[in-house]
Write a protein that holds these residues in place. Structure first.
Motif, short mmCIF file in Angstrom:
data_model
loop_
_atom_site.label_atom_id
_atom_site.label_comp_id
_atom_site.label_asym_id
_atom_site.label_seq_id
_atom_site.Cartn_x
_atom_site.Cartn_y
_atom_site.Cartn_z
N THR A 5 0.85 -1.19 0.00
CA THR A 5 0.00 0.00 0.00
C THR A 5 0.89 1.24 0.00
OG1 THR A 5 -1.70 -1.19 1.22
CG2 THR A 5 -1.86 1.22 1.20
N THR A 45 -3.17 3.57 -1.80
CA THR A 45 -3.48 2.72 -2.95
C THR A 45 -2.74 1.40 -2.78
OG1 THR A 45 -3.64 4.67 -4.36
CG2 THR A 45 -3.41 2.56 -5.46
N THR A 46 -3.48 0.27 -2.91
CA THR A 46 -2.89 -1.05 -2.74
C THR A 46 -2.50 -1.61 -4.10
OG1 THR A 46 -4.24 -1.44 -0.78
CG2 THR A 46 -3.28 -3.37 -1.83
N TYR A 47 -1.24 -2.13 -4.17
CA TYR A 47 -0.72 -2.73 -5.38
C TYR A 47 -0.38 -4.19 -5.10
CZ TYR A 47 -0.05 2.15 -6.76
OH TYR A 47 -0.25 3.46 -7.05
#
Length: 122
Positions: A7, A11-13
């Motif tokens: 994160t 925003t989580t990747y």
């Protein structure tokens, strides 16, 4: 392959990371050697002027909007030598002492840096 969730700023990747063998590690990234670019000389004539008398220096970088001093004219401490525009503000640059203007090293529209000699007072 290992899967990770990372994160960044909310925003989580989803990231897949490949495991390397201990003996076959990929070469580490090596940044290229830093070579500073040689800049064209932008020294203003105010820096190279010989100093005789009391120098009037620029307190900050900016542009000369108006030159009020003339060589050979007497000035009193506090008289305005020039008007320097810096950060959208007009700054009156005063004479630091009484005397006669020995030289004026600037012109209207010139750009000066901090410490540049604007004029000298004898």
């Amino acid at each position: 392959m290992k899967k990770y969730n990372i994160t960044v700023n909310g925003t989580t990747y989803e990231v897949l990371v490949e495991e390397a063998d201990a003996g076959s590690a990929a070469p580490a990234y090596q940044a290229p050697a830093y070579t500073p670019a040689v800049a064209k000389s932008t020294a203003s004539p105010a820096k190279s002027a010989p100093v005789s008398g009391t120098p009037v220096t620029a307190p900050m970088p900016g542009n000369i909007l108006e030159v009020k001093a003339e060589a050979g004219k007497p000035v009193k401490k506090g008289d305005v030598i020039c008007v320097l525009e810096a950060m959208k503000m007009e700054n009156e640059i005063p004479a630091p002492c009484d005397g006669v203007i020995g030289s004026v090293n600037i012109t209207k529209g010139a750009t000066v840096a901090t410490g540049d000699i604007l004029a000298t007072i004898n």
